[in-house]
Structures are given as C-alpha cells and as structure tokens.
Design a protein around this motif. Structure first.
Motif, PDB file in Angstrom:
ATOM      1  N   VAL A 286       1.000  -1.141  -0.030  1.00 51.82           N
ATOM      2  CA  VAL A 286       0.067   0.168  -0.017  1.00 51.82           C
ATOM      3  C   VAL A 286       0.737   1.220  -0.141  1.00 51.82           C
ATOM      4  O   VAL A 286       0.669   2.227  -0.717  1.00 51.82           O
ATOM      5  N   GLU A 287       1.998   1.381   0.684  1.00 54.35           N
ATOM      6  CA  GLU A 287       2.584   2.482   1.134  1.00 54.35           C
ATOM      7  C   GLU A 287       3.328   2.659  -0.393  1.00 54.35           C
ATOM      8  O   GLU A 287       3.760   3.595  -0.801  1.00 54.35           O
ATOM      9  N   ARG A 288       3.896   1.381  -1.043  1.00 51.65           N
ATOM     10  CA  ARG A 288       4.528   1.818  -2.250  1.00 51.65           C
ATOM     11  C   ARG A 288       3.549   2.144  -3.508  1.00 51.65           C
ATOM     12  O   ARG A 288       4.103   3.035  -4.206  1.00 51.65           O
TER      13      ARG A 288
ATOM     14  N   PRO B  34      -9.487  -1.654   2.711  1.00 51.28           N
ATOM     15  CA  PRO B  34      -9.892  -0.445   2.235  1.00 51.28           C
ATOM     16  C   PRO B  34      -9.637   0.700   3.367  1.00 51.28           C
ATOM     17  O   PRO B  34      -9.421   1.970   3.175  1.00 51.28           O
ATOM     18  N   LEU B  35      -9.832   0.310   4.570  1.00 50.04           N
ATOM     19  CA  LEU B  35      -9.765   1.143   5.847  1.00 50.04           C
ATOM     20  C   LEU B  35      -8.279   1.695   5.985  1.00 50.04           C
ATOM     21  O   LEU B  35      -7.806   2.798   6.160  1.00 50.04           O
ATOM     22  N   MET B  36      -7.319   0.723   5.686  1.00 53.59           N
ATOM     23  CA  MET B  36      -5.864   1.044   5.763  1.00 53.59           C
ATOM     24  C   MET B  36      -5.404   1.781   4.573  1.00 53.59           C
ATOM     25  O   MET B  36      -4.624   2.614   4.373  1.00 53.59           O
ATOM     26  N   LEU B  37      -5.811   1.578   3.450  1.00 56.24           N
ATOM     27  CA  LEU B  37      -5.516   2.413   2.251  1.00 56.24           C
ATOM     28  C   LEU B  37      -6.059   3.811   2.477  1.00 56.24           C
ATOM     29  O   LEU B  37      -5.327   5.027   2.097  1.00 56.24           O
ATOM     30  N   THR B  38      -7.321   3.990   2.722  1.00 58.97           N
ATOM     31  CA  THR B  38      -7.896   5.216   2.957  1.00 58.97           C
ATOM     32  C   THR B  38      -6.987   6.190   4.050  1.00 58.97           C
ATOM     33  O   THR B  38      -6.762   7.263   3.772  1.00 58.97           O
ATOM     34  N   ARG B  39      -6.680   5.480   5.233  1.00 52.40           N
ATOM     35  CA  ARG B  39      -6.103   6.256   6.153  1.00 52.40           C
ATOM     36  C   ARG B  39      -4.659   6.615   5.536  1.00 52.40           C
ATOM     37  O   ARG B  39      -4.064   7.665   5.870  1.00 52.40           O
TER      38      ARG B  39
END
Length: 289
Positions: A69-71, A117-122
């Motif tokens: 996700v960070e990448r 989706p919660l991790m990505l949105t944050r």
C-alpha cells in the motif's frame, strides 16, 4: 451539479474488476486521469487500454500488505502528486459455509473486504489533502444491511465497512474530505458469477442482477451530489431496511423468498451458459469481469 472531472486524478482499486472498470470508464469519459490499482496487472492493463483519453495508468499491488500500500501510494504521489478521488472497489466473497471453512479463509476475507480499504484510505489522507476537493467513494453492498446466511463473513465485513465509512465521513467532513458509499445489490460481475456457480446466497436473485454500469452511474451521482450513501436500486434498499425492523421474524420470513431466489439463481446460471461464460462442466471461463 455535474462534477468537473477534467484533470482530476481518480484512483480506483479493484480497477480490473467489473464495478471498478465500469466506473473508470465513466469518469475517464469526463476527462479524469485514472489510476487503476489491482493485484492482477493483466486485467487492469486491459481496462486502462480501453479507457478514453490519455494519461491513465496501472499500479500493481496487494492492498492487504501495508508495504505494498505504501509503495502504491508512493508511485501515485511521484506521478501525480495528489488524489482527487479515491475509489475503494476491491472485494471478495466465498460460498464456503461458516461451519466448514478454515479460520485462515475467514481472516483473508475480512482483511480484503474490511481492513484493506480502511488501511488504504488512512494512508492516502496526505495525498487526498493535497487535492482541492478530495473525495472517497467506497463500494460496500446491500449485504451491509441485510444478513446473508450463506455468506456470513462477507456480511460481517460489509456491515463493518459500512459502519466505518459512515463514522469516518462524519469525522472528516469538517476537515475537508468528503466520504460516500454505494450499496449495490447483486451485480453481474465475475465475483457474483463464481458465487452463483458455488451455490452461494440465493436470496439476492429475487430480481435479475444489475449491470456494473448501473452501479458506476450511481457512483458518479455521488460525485455530482455528495451524500453519505446511495443505492443503485432504491426500492431494494427500502425492502431490506424494513425487514430488519423486526429481525426476529427473519427465520420465518426468509423461506417465503427462498423459492423465488433459487429460481432466479437458476435463470442467471442458464444465462451465463448462453453467454458462453460457463463451461460444459460448470466452470467459469475467462471473460468480462
């Protein structure tokens, strides 16, 4: 008011899938630059190549992995510097019954549908704040309101996702970020076709499945007129919400709808065969998402 999509950077997860690709086509036709994020690069590449306009791209990544996700977000920042619209449309389901499936499979489904989706949105908040009018649209499900006995983990993940997005929307609305969710019922995607073949929830086939394009148009309406939730088929939403006013009646009420749903599911499977999407031995073939 029509949303001015021209020049906006729209990131669509699950971009190689049915709903994600349908929305990508809608917003690209209005001049947006679309970034498709998917674990399946071949599917996303095919969608990107079909989009009207120029400048679209694909970023491949596993959104259940924080490192990925960070990448992914780092690549988007390097290419575009911001995210105007983030669309969470990735998801999965399984027709395995609760008392038979593995704990690992339960964990995976919750991770894909709820945690990712919660991790990505944050983690996308800084890129959203770099946009003048940041939006987040999340594809939830009508299963976020109504319990589906054959797919309880999908139901659990969507109940949780709906509640989380409603809460986050209330928290971020005064901080300049607008969140909305779309709650579609059965939609003719690869995921639904596989579920039907595997003997998943028959209740959702009371009516023929809607097209991904119908869901995409509903999502566009959330850009035109932001609100917390929208339903592609409003009449169905009223039906399921009314049913949950008396949840203790469900064990007696569900059998009244089961027969119609099973007949609808059988018609849908027959339609898939006519469309050449199912092999003679009952397997889903490669084809439209």
């Amino acid at each position: 008011m029509t949303y001015r999509a021209h020049g906006r950077v729209v990131v669509v997860t699950g971009g190689g899938g049915g709903i994600g690709s349908a929305f990508a086509r809608e917003v690209a036709a209005r001049g947006a630059t679309v970034v498709l994020v998917d674990l399946r690069s071949d599917a996303a590449d095919a969608v990107a190549a079909s989009l009207p306009g120029t400048g679209h791209g694909v970023v491949t990544g596993d959104l259940t992995s924080r490192t990925d996700v960070e990448r992914v977000l780092s690549e988007i920042e390097e290419r575009h510097g911001r995210i105007d619209v983030l669309v969470n449309s990735m998801g999965m389901t399984s027709a395995e019954r609760f008392d038979e499936r593995s704990v690992d499979s339960i964990d995976l489904e919750l991770t894909v549908n709820l945690h990712a989706p919660l991790m990505l949105t944050r983690l996308a908040i800084p890129l959203l704040r770099a946009a003048p009018d940041p939006r987040v649209i999340t594809v939830v499900s009508l299963g976020a309101i109504f319990p589906l006995g054959e797919t309880p983990i999908y139901t659990a993940s969507k109940f949780g996702l709906r509640g989380a997005m409603l809460s986050i929307a209330l928290d971020l609305r005064d901080k300049g970020i607008t969140l909305s969710s779309v709650l579609p019922s059965a939609t003719d995607t690869r995921m639904l076709r596989q579920e039907a073949l595997d003997g998943g929830n028959a209740f959702q086939f009371q009516d023929p499945p809607q097209t991904p394009e119908r869901v995409a148009r509903c999502m566009m309406s959330l850009l035109n007129r932001p609100r917390l939730e929208a339903y592609p088929r409003p009449s169905e939403s009223w039906l399921v919400r009314a049913a949950l006013l008396a949840p203790n009646l469900l064990p007696r009420a569900m059998p009244l709808f089961r027969g119609k749903g099973e007949r609808g599911q059988a018609r849908y499977l027959a339609e898939l065969e006519r469309r050449g999407l199912v092999t003679e031995d009952g397997r889903l073939v490669d084809g439209p998402q």
